[in-house]
Structures are given as structure tokens and as C-alpha cells.
Design a protein around this motif. Structure first.
Motif, short mmCIF file in Angstrom:
data_model
loop_
_atom_site.label_atom_id
_atom_site.label_comp_id
_atom_site.label_asym_id
_atom_site.label_seq_id
_atom_site.Cartn_x
_atom_site.Cartn_y
_atom_site.Cartn_z
N VAL A 82 0.58 30.52 22.28
CA VAL A 82 1.14 29.67 22.35
C VAL A 82 1.37 28.21 22.28
CG1 VAL A 82 3.48 28.00 24.56
CG2 VAL A 82 2.72 30.68 24.73
N VAL A 83 2.23 27.21 21.38
CA VAL A 83 1.29 26.01 20.82
C VAL A 83 2.71 25.51 21.37
CG1 VAL A 83 0.92 24.47 18.89
CG2 VAL A 83 -0.26 27.14 18.97
N ARG A 89 10.49 16.48 15.65
CA ARG A 89 12.27 16.82 14.53
C ARG A 89 11.72 16.11 13.30
NH1 ARG A 89 12.00 20.09 18.38
NH2 ARG A 89 13.75 20.04 20.26
N PRO A 90 12.48 16.10 12.35
CA PRO A 90 12.58 17.89 12.26
C PRO A 90 11.93 19.37 12.00
CG PRO A 90 13.20 16.60 10.52
CD PRO A 90 12.36 15.76 11.35
N LEU A 91 11.05 19.21 11.65
CA LEU A 91 10.64 19.78 11.29
C LEU A 91 8.68 19.79 12.23
CD1 LEU A 91 10.18 20.01 7.75
CD2 LEU A 91 11.87 21.62 8.89
N VAL A 92 7.69 21.41 12.34
CA VAL A 92 6.88 21.28 12.95
C VAL A 92 5.84 21.53 11.87
CG1 VAL A 92 5.93 22.41 14.07
CG2 VAL A 92 7.84 22.66 14.86
N ARG A 93 5.13 20.52 11.49
CA ARG A 93 4.28 20.35 10.87
C ARG A 93 2.61 21.10 11.30
NH1 ARG A 93 6.88 17.97 6.33
NH2 ARG A 93 8.30 16.23 7.64
N TRP A 94 1.75 21.32 10.55
CA TRP A 94 -0.06 21.33 10.50
C TRP A 94 -0.10 20.59 11.57
CZ3 TRP A 94 -2.16 26.00 10.79
CH2 TRP A 94 -3.43 25.67 10.98
N GLU A 95 -0.28 19.53 11.22
CA GLU A 95 -0.79 18.47 12.53
C GLU A 95 -0.15 18.24 14.07
OE1 GLU A 95 2.29 14.45 11.89
OE2 GLU A 95 1.66 15.75 9.66
N ALA A 100 -4.32 23.83 18.22
CA ALA A 100 -4.76 24.71 18.63
C ALA A 100 -5.48 25.96 17.43
CB ALA A 100 -3.05 25.12 19.44
N ALA A 101 -5.19 25.51 17.00
CA ALA A 101 -5.71 26.42 15.53
C ALA A 101 -7.28 27.59 15.12
CB ALA A 101 -5.24 26.23 14.03
N ASP A 102 -8.03 26.98 16.60
CA ASP A 102 -9.44 27.50 16.36
C ASP A 102 -8.44 29.00 16.93
OD1 ASP A 102 -10.23 25.06 15.78
OD2 ASP A 102 -11.14 24.80 17.53
N THR A 103 -10.01 30.29 15.44
CA THR A 103 -9.38 31.31 16.02
C THR A 103 -8.00 32.03 16.53
OG1 THR A 103 -10.63 30.96 18.93
CG2 THR A 103 -12.41 31.17 16.78
N LEU A 104 -7.33 32.01 15.83
CA LEU A 104 -5.24 32.44 16.23
C LEU A 104 -5.29 33.53 15.83
CD1 LEU A 104 -3.94 29.90 13.76
CD2 LEU A 104 -3.75 29.59 16.68
N ARG A 107 -0.20 35.76 16.29
CA ARG A 107 1.25 35.83 16.83
C ARG A 107 1.07 34.64 17.13
NH1 ARG A 107 -0.72 40.22 18.27
NH2 ARG A 107 -0.13 42.35 16.65
N VAL A 108 1.86 33.53 16.40
CA VAL A 108 1.68 31.66 16.93
C VAL A 108 3.56 31.95 17.46
CG1 VAL A 108 1.28 29.93 16.72
CG2 VAL A 108 -0.23 31.57 15.50
N LEU A 109 3.22 31.22 18.68
CA LEU A 109 5.30 30.82 19.25
C LEU A 109 5.06 29.56 19.25
CD1 LEU A 109 4.92 33.57 21.62
CD2 LEU A 109 5.74 33.91 19.03
#
Length: 211
Positions: A82-83, A89-95, A100-104, A107-109
Motif C-alpha cells: 500500500v502506497v 490529482r488528477p494523476l498519480v505519477r511515478w514521483e 515506496a518502490a524498493d523491492t516491490l 501487487r501495488v495499491l
């Protein structure tokens, strides 16, 4: 896993459940009521398969795509992260996800609301930037989820995020309720019904504490 905490991340489904404008609202009627000669209550339900927490099938955004009941269940069950991207808004971007992207896990919520609008339609819902979905797929993610009603903005006609799901064979959950869930890793259980001709299915989505 005895005693592990469970978070119910599904919104209530009733006559007040919001749906995409023009989609079928939830309704029920009694087909039978208990009484003389009838030992049970029996209801008939009418609802969109996109009601409440739900899993979209490729058929939803691809005429040649598979129906929800034909999909492998493995992406809907297992370790997830969970991140928080609250208020984005309006878009969730990579930044908004990179912290929270280490060793993902696979599944990502994403939580975008402080409090999910479980009783109203939100035309300003958060979607995913297509590039963020591409990055997640590159890292081995198989399923993405969000607490809004769509991975694309409500007024989108091109459905760019959905097209990334199609092309990268990502599975998706929408309309989750992540209000009380801290960032971190959990076990996700969110199995769609075996609706072999449907473009989506409601799910009873839960997270279970990992010990």
C-alpha cells in the motif's frame, strides 16, 4: 496466520453505492418472503459488475479481451504494498510512488483519498499516469489497485491508463477503501467471481497483516 489483523478494504454495497454516471445502480427486490408456505427470504439483485470494490477484466477495455471469470486468480491473492499518494490529482505519477518502490511485491495499491467517497460519485477522482503504470510493470508488478472509481480520469475518452493495463497484461482493482491502512506490505485477498462472460466483477477485498 491465526490472530493476524484484517483490514476490510471494500466499500458498502447498497442503494447508495455510487456508480459511473449512466451505469446501472444497485437495486434489490424480494422474490420471496418468509411466511406460510415459504421457509426463506429470497432477493433478486440488479447491479453493474463495477459496483463497489471490483476487478476490471480485459474485456472492459478490449473487445478481444478475456472476461473476468476466465482470468488466472493468482494476481488477486498474495503480498502487496500500500502506497500513499493522498490528495494527488488528477494523476498519480511515478514521483508519488518512488519513495515506496524498493523491492516491490507483485501487487501495488494506491491510496489517493484522505477519506474515500463511499456514498457519492467523485468526478475529480485520481487516476494513474500511464508512465507510472509502465514503470510498475517494468518492476514486475502484476496487479495495481486504487481507491478511486477508475484508473483513468472520469472524463477521459482515450483511457490511456487502461490501455497500458491491456498492453502490459496488468490486472486492476478499483474503488478500494484504504482510509485506515498505513503504508506497508500486506497479504491481499480480492478474488473476482467466476463470471465467464462479464467485463468486471465485484470483489470482497481484504488485507491481512503479514507476520
Amino acid at each position: 496466520m491465526n490472530g493476524a489483523r484484517i483490514w476490510d478494504i471494500s466499500p458498502p454495497v447498497d442503494a447508495g453505492a455510487p456508480v459511473f454516471p449512466g451505469d446501472a445502480p444497485y437495486r434489490h427486490q424480494w422474490a420471496a418472503r418468509m411466511g406460510p408456505g415459504c421457509p426463506v427470504n429470497l432477493q433478486t439483485l440488479t447491479l453493474s459488475p463495477h459496483t463497489g470494490a471490483h476487478a476490471d477484466a480485459p474485456l472492459h477495455y478490449d473487445d478481444a479481451g478475456a472476461a473476468i471469470g476466465m482470468l488466472d486468480l493468482a494476481p488477486y491473492l498474495g503480498r502487496c504494498r500500500v502506497v500513499h499518494a493522498i490528495g494527488v490529482r488528477p494523476l498519480v505519477r511515478w514521483e508519488h510512488l518512488a519513495h515506496a518502490a524498493d523491492t516491490l511485491p507483485e501487487r501495488v495499491l494506491v491510496r489517493s483519498y484522505q477519506r474515500a467517497p463511499v456514498g457519492r460519485w467523485d468526478p475529480a477522482l485520481a487516476g494513474f499516469d500511464p508512465e507510472a503504470l509502465e514503470r510498475l510493470a517494468d518492476l514486475g508488478v502484476r496487479l495495481v489497485g486504487i481507491d478511486s472509481a477508475s484508473v483513468d480520469p472520469a472524463d477521459s475518452k482515450t483511457l490511456d491508463a487502461h490501455q497500458v493495463l491491456r498492453r502490459r497484461e496488468l490486472r486492476v482493482l478499483e474503488n478500494l477503501v484504504l482510509d485506515d491502512v498505513p503504508e506497508g506490505d500486506y497479504e491481499l485477498i480480492a478474488l473476482p467471481l467466476k463470471l465467464v462472460t462479464a467485463d468486471a466483477s465485484p470483489v470482497r477485498a481484504i488485507l491481512r497483516e503479514i507476520r
